[in-house]
Design a protein around this motif. Structure first.
Motif, PDB file in Angstrom:
ATOM      1  N   ILE A 213       0.849  -1.206   0.000  1.00  0.00           N
ATOM      2  CA  ILE A 213       0.000   0.000   0.000  1.00  0.00           C
ATOM      3  C   ILE A 213       0.881   1.251   0.000  1.00  0.00           C
ATOM      4  O   ILE A 213       0.640   2.201  -0.761  1.00  0.00           O
ATOM      5  CB  ILE A 213      -0.957   0.012   1.221  1.00  0.00           C
ATOM      6  CG1 ILE A 213      -1.906  -1.193   1.187  1.00  0.00           C
ATOM      7  CG2 ILE A 213      -1.763   1.312   1.265  1.00  0.00           C
ATOM      8  CD1 ILE A 213      -2.797  -1.277  -0.032  1.00  0.00           C
ATOM      9  N   ASP A 214       1.914   1.259   0.835  1.00  0.00           N
ATOM     10  CA  ASP A 214       2.813   2.425   0.895  1.00  0.00           C
ATOM     11  C   ASP A 214       3.481   2.675  -0.447  1.00  0.00           C
ATOM     12  O   ASP A 214       3.586   3.822  -0.903  1.00  0.00           O
ATOM     13  CB  ASP A 214       3.878   2.220   1.980  1.00  0.00           C
ATOM     14  CG  ASP A 214       3.304   2.329   3.391  1.00  0.00           C
ATOM     15  OD1 ASP A 214       2.155   2.808   3.523  1.00  0.00           O
ATOM     16  OD2 ASP A 214       3.989   1.923   4.347  1.00  0.00           O
ATOM     17  N   ALA A 215       3.950   1.600  -1.101  1.00  0.00           N
ATOM     18  CA  ALA A 215       4.616   1.747  -2.398  1.00  0.00           C
ATOM     19  C   ALA A 215       3.640   2.253  -3.456  1.00  0.00           C
ATOM     20  O   ALA A 215       3.984   3.107  -4.294  1.00  0.00           O
ATOM     21  CB  ALA A 215       5.219   0.408  -2.828  1.00  0.00           C
ATOM     22  N   THR A 216       2.414   1.751  -3.422  1.00  0.00           N
ATOM     23  CA  THR A 216       1.392   2.172  -4.388  1.00  0.00           C
ATOM     24  C   THR A 216       1.056   3.645  -4.204  1.00  0.00           C
ATOM     25  O   THR A 216       0.969   4.416  -5.180  1.00  0.00           O
ATOM     26  CB  THR A 216       0.116   1.320  -4.238  1.00  0.00           C
ATOM     27  OG1 THR A 216       0.461  -0.064  -4.271  1.00  0.00           O
ATOM     28  CG2 THR A 216      -0.875   1.606  -5.357  1.00  0.00           C
ATOM     29  N   LEU A 217       0.881   4.062  -2.953  1.00  0.00           N
ATOM     30  CA  LEU A 217       0.534   5.456  -2.658  1.00  0.00           C
ATOM     31  C   LEU A 217       1.676   6.403  -3.025  1.00  0.00           C
ATOM     32  O   LEU A 217       1.454   7.492  -3.560  1.00  0.00           O
ATOM     33  CB  LEU A 217       0.181   5.609  -1.176  1.00  0.00           C
ATOM     34  CG  LEU A 217      -1.095   4.896  -0.718  1.00  0.00           C
ATOM     35  CD1 LEU A 217      -1.235   4.976   0.795  1.00  0.00           C
ATOM     36  CD2 LEU A 217      -2.326   5.494  -1.392  1.00  0.00           C
ATOM     37  N   GLN A 240       1.066  12.079  -0.910  1.00  0.00           N
ATOM     38  CA  GLN A 240       1.011  10.724  -0.355  1.00  0.00           C
ATOM     39  C   GLN A 240       0.163  10.682   0.912  1.00  0.00           C
ATOM     40  O   GLN A 240      -0.622   9.749   1.120  1.00  0.00           O
ATOM     41  CB  GLN A 240       2.426  10.207  -0.059  1.00  0.00           C
ATOM     42  CG  GLN A 240       2.415   8.749   0.402  1.00  0.00           C
ATOM     43  CD  GLN A 240       3.786   8.105   0.365  1.00  0.00           C
ATOM     44  OE1 GLN A 240       4.732   8.666  -0.162  1.00  0.00           O
ATOM     45  NE2 GLN A 240       3.896   6.906   0.929  1.00  0.00           N
ATOM     46  N   GLU A 241       0.270  11.695   1.747  1.00  0.00           N
ATOM     47  CA  GLU A 241      -0.498  11.725   3.000  1.00  0.00           C
ATOM     48  C   GLU A 241      -1.992  11.870   2.713  1.00  0.00           C
ATOM     49  O   GLU A 241      -2.824  11.206   3.333  1.00  0.00           O
ATOM     50  CB  GLU A 241      -0.008  12.881   3.884  1.00  0.00           C
ATOM     51  CG  GLU A 241      -0.523  12.841   5.316  1.00  0.00           C
ATOM     52  CD  GLU A 241      -0.129  11.570   6.076  1.00  0.00           C
ATOM     53  OE1 GLU A 241      -0.908  11.168   6.967  1.00  0.00           O
ATOM     54  OE2 GLU A 241       0.910  10.971   5.763  1.00  0.00           O
ATOM     55  N   ASN A 242      -2.314  12.750   1.768  1.00  0.00           N
ATOM     56  CA  ASN A 242      -3.715  12.942   1.366  1.00  0.00           C
ATOM     57  C   ASN A 242      -4.292  11.633   0.826  1.00  0.00           C
ATOM     58  O   ASN A 242      -5.388  11.213   1.218  1.00  0.00           O
ATOM     59  CB  ASN A 242      -3.780  14.054   0.296  1.00  0.00           C
ATOM     60  CG  ASN A 242      -5.204  14.394  -0.128  1.00  0.00           C
ATOM     61  OD1 ASN A 242      -6.002  13.526  -0.435  1.00  0.00           O
ATOM     62  ND2 ASN A 242      -5.506  15.692  -0.177  1.00  0.00           N
ATOM     63  N   LEU A 243      -3.552  10.979  -0.058  1.00  0.00           N
ATOM     64  CA  LEU A 243      -4.010   9.712  -0.644  1.00  0.00           C
ATOM     65  C   LEU A 243      -4.176   8.637   0.420  1.00  0.00           C
ATOM     66  O   LEU A 243      -5.146   7.873   0.409  1.00  0.00           O
ATOM     67  CB  LEU A 243      -3.010   9.237  -1.702  1.00  0.00           C
ATOM     68  CG  LEU A 243      -3.010   9.999  -3.031  1.00  0.00           C
ATOM     69  CD1 LEU A 243      -1.832   9.557  -3.890  1.00  0.00           C
ATOM     70  CD2 LEU A 243      -4.310   9.773  -3.778  1.00  0.00           C
ATOM     71  N   LYS A 244      -3.224   8.582   1.346  1.00  0.00           N
ATOM     72  CA  LYS A 244      -3.293   7.579   2.416  1.00  0.00           C
ATOM     73  C   LYS A 244      -4.570   7.752   3.228  1.00  0.00           C
ATOM     74  O   LYS A 244      -5.278   6.776   3.524  1.00  0.00           O
ATOM     75  CB  LYS A 244      -2.068   7.706   3.328  1.00  0.00           C
ATOM     76  CG  LYS A 244      -2.034   6.679   4.450  1.00  0.00           C
ATOM     77  CD  LYS A 244      -0.786   6.852   5.304  1.00  0.00           C
ATOM     78  CE  LYS A 244      -0.787   5.852   6.457  1.00  0.00           C
ATOM     79  NZ  LYS A 244       0.420   5.991   7.313  1.00  0.00           N
ATOM     80  N   ASN A 245      -4.889   8.995   3.576  1.00  0.00           N
ATOM     81  CA  ASN A 245      -6.103   9.259   4.356  1.00  0.00           C
ATOM     82  C   ASN A 245      -7.357   8.844   3.580  1.00  0.00           C
ATOM     83  O   ASN A 245      -8.284   8.255   4.154  1.00  0.00           O
ATOM     84  CB  ASN A 245      -6.191  10.749   4.707  1.00  0.00           C
ATOM     85  CG  ASN A 245      -5.134  11.155   5.729  1.00  0.00           C
ATOM     86  OD1 ASN A 245      -4.630  10.320   6.469  1.00  0.00           O
ATOM     87  ND2 ASN A 245      -4.779  12.436   5.755  1.00  0.00           N
ATOM     88  N   ARG A 246      -7.390   9.158   2.283  1.00  0.00           N
ATOM     89  CA  ARG A 246      -8.553   8.811   1.456  1.00  0.00           C
ATOM     90  C   ARG A 246      -8.728   7.296   1.351  1.00  0.00           C
ATOM     91  O   ARG A 246      -9.826   6.762   1.538  1.00  0.00           O
ATOM     92  CB  ARG A 246      -8.403   9.405   0.046  1.00  0.00           C
ATOM     93  CG  ARG A 246      -8.572  10.915  -0.004  1.00  0.00           C
ATOM     94  CD  ARG A 246      -8.250  11.463  -1.397  1.00  0.00           C
ATOM     95  NE  ARG A 246      -8.370  12.917  -1.389  1.00  0.00           N
ATOM     96  CZ  ARG A 246      -9.501  13.582  -1.572  1.00  0.00           C
ATOM     97  NH1 ARG A 246     -10.612  12.912  -1.818  1.00  0.00           N
ATOM     98  NH2 ARG A 246      -9.532  14.900  -1.523  1.00  0.00           N
ATOM     99  N   VAL A 247      -7.639   6.601   1.042  1.00  0.00           N
ATOM    100  CA  VAL A 247      -7.713   5.145   0.851  1.00  0.00           C
ATOM    101  C   VAL A 247      -8.075   4.454   2.157  1.00  0.00           C
ATOM    102  O   VAL A 247      -8.940   3.555   2.188  1.00  0.00           O
ATOM    103  CB  VAL A 247      -6.379   4.610   0.287  1.00  0.00           C
ATOM    104  CG1 VAL A 247      -6.337   3.081   0.359  1.00  0.00           C
ATOM    105  CG2 VAL A 247      -6.192   5.083  -1.156  1.00  0.00           C
ATOM    106  N   HIS A 248      -7.460   4.868   3.262  1.00  0.00           N
ATOM    107  CA  HIS A 248      -7.748   4.245   4.558  1.00  0.00           C
ATOM    108  C   HIS A 248      -9.206   4.477   4.961  1.00  0.00           C
ATOM    109  O   HIS A 248      -9.866   3.570   5.486  1.00  0.00           O
ATOM    110  CB  HIS A 248      -6.797   4.782   5.637  1.00  0.00           C
ATOM    111  CG  HIS A 248      -5.466   4.096   5.624  1.00  0.00           C
ATOM    112  ND1 HIS A 248      -4.953   3.423   6.710  1.00  0.00           N
ATOM    113  CD2 HIS A 248      -4.547   3.942   4.647  1.00  0.00           C
ATOM    114  CE1 HIS A 248      -3.784   2.898   6.404  1.00  0.00           C
ATOM    115  NE2 HIS A 248      -3.509   3.209   5.155  1.00  0.00           N
ATOM    116  N   THR A 249      -9.714   5.681   4.716  1.00  0.00           N
ATOM    117  CA  THR A 249     -11.101   5.996   5.070  1.00  0.00           C
ATOM    118  C   THR A 249     -12.074   5.126   4.286  1.00  0.00           C
ATOM    119  O   THR A 249     -12.988   4.521   4.859  1.00  0.00           O
ATOM    120  CB  THR A 249     -11.403   7.494   4.814  1.00  0.00           C
ATOM    121  OG1 THR A 249     -10.535   8.283   5.621  1.00  0.00           O
ATOM    122  CG2 THR A 249     -12.846   7.823   5.152  1.00  0.00           C
ATOM    123  N   ILE A 250     -11.878   5.057   2.962  1.00  0.00           N
ATOM    124  CA  ILE A 250     -12.783   4.261   2.117  1.00  0.00           C
ATOM    125  C   ILE A 250     -12.671   2.780   2.446  1.00  0.00           C
ATOM    126  O   ILE A 250     -13.681   2.065   2.541  1.00  0.00           O
ATOM    127  CB  ILE A 250     -12.491   4.499   0.615  1.00  0.00           C
ATOM    128  CG1 ILE A 250     -12.740   5.953   0.240  1.00  0.00           C
ATOM    129  CG2 ILE A 250     -13.352   3.570  -0.251  1.00  0.00           C
ATOM    130  CD1 ILE A 250     -14.161   6.426   0.369  1.00  0.00           C
TER     131      ILE A 250
END
Length: 315
Positions: A213-217, A240-250
């Motif tokens: 997940i980290d590598a993808t983000l 990356q931080e914005n994307l991480k928050n979005r993916v984790h939330t969904i």
């Protein structure tokens, strides 16, 4: 707005849901199906109320259903609820029944199919691209379950001056391209990973997938913040931080759901891979080795086990 019927194309979960939604809002609805005839009544089972609280309710909606060749009327409001790869062909089948000034909307994953559709429309027809986060499951040909509340937005694919309003109140946005890129970003993580590893959405948050997940983000943020990305104006905020928050939330909100790509692979159906990972590979100004692996893992069943090993060994 004229109270003429809406024509909905596609009798999958989303098509049936919107047929019920529009009928509930006081619209006449005609539904075009391809294989499974939903009949004259659709049952909508809701697990939440308007505020998102758990409350089971069941409603029945009278909808006229047709095959494309059975249509006789002319429609000035069309909503296409098909897979991306079907979008242009689905419209072509009903194009003779659409007025020259019609509002034509589409709800499909990924990016690319919208422009293909725009290119075959008349200059006087308006194309609206939409995104939705409603959770819906199809139980039978005429029975759907609304599993989670979400938001839906539509915006003009090509902005006109003056800007127009979508034919349903409170759903018009001016930044639809940005919203679609944001959804694409989440789909480019959750869809291929859940499909390749045969897991539920929430499982991507397990420790074993953290390096992947980290590598993808990290890779995605490099594309979206790159000044030469084709949608750079709409995607600069996707760090990356914005994307991480979005993916984790969904992933957390839909943790028990299976992604559409997971289900397509499981049922051996065509996926929207070319409009998600494929779109990124075609439009990125930089190399995307992780997205290439994800694309190949979905596209080529014979490579899937090898791809899984490579994905799980990413640093």
């Amino acid at each position: 707005m004229k109270n003429t019927p809406w024509l909905i194309i596609g009798a999958g979960a989303i098509g049936l849901f919107w047929a019920c939604k529009l009928e509930k809002l006081g619209n006449k609805v005609h539904l075009v199906y391809r294989s499974e005839n939903p009949g004259k009544k659709i049952t909508l089972e809701s697990l939440t109320d308007e505020e998102g609280q758990q409350q089971v309710s069941v409603s029945t909606h009278k909808i006229k259903s047709f095959k494309a060749e059975e249509l006789t009327a002319q429609y000035d409001k069309v909503l296409l609820c098909t897979k991306s790869f079907d979008l242009k062909n689905a419209f072509s089948q009903i194009a003779n029944h659409v007025t020259s000034d019609a509002n034509i909307a589409c709800l499909c994953n990924g990016i690319g199919a919208q422009e293909d559709l725009q290119n075959i429309l008349l200059d006087t027809q308006n194309l609206w691209a939409g995104t939705t986060s409603e959770g819906v499951l199809k139980i039978e040909a005429n029975h759907i379950k609304h599993t989670g509340l979400g938001d839906s937005y539509f915006g003009q694919w090509r902005i006109t001056s003056p800007a127009k309003e979508f034919p349903i109140e409170n759903m018009t946005v001016t930044n639809i391209h940005q919203r679609m890129i944001e959804k694409l970003a989440v789909n480019a993580v959750i869809n291929p990973i859940t499909a390749i590893f045969n897991i539920h959405n929430g499982d991507i948050l397990n420790d074993e997938f953290k390096p992947l997940i980290d590598a993808t983000l990290s890779e995605l943020s490099s594309v979206f913040t790159h000044p030469k990305f084709s949608y750079a104006q709409e995607s600069q905020h996707l760090t990356q931080e914005n994307l991480k928050n979005r993916v984790h939330t969904i992933a957390q909100l839909t943790r028990l759901n299976r992604s559409s790509m997971h289900e397509d692979l499981r049922l051996q159906r065509q996926t929207e891979n070319s409009f998600i990972s494929g779109f990124l590979l075609d439009n990125s100004p930089i190399e995307l080795p992780v997205q290439r692996l994800l694309f190949d893992g979905v596209a080529y069943a014979e490579q899937r086990e090898e791809v899984k090993k490579k994905l799980l060994s990413l640093p």
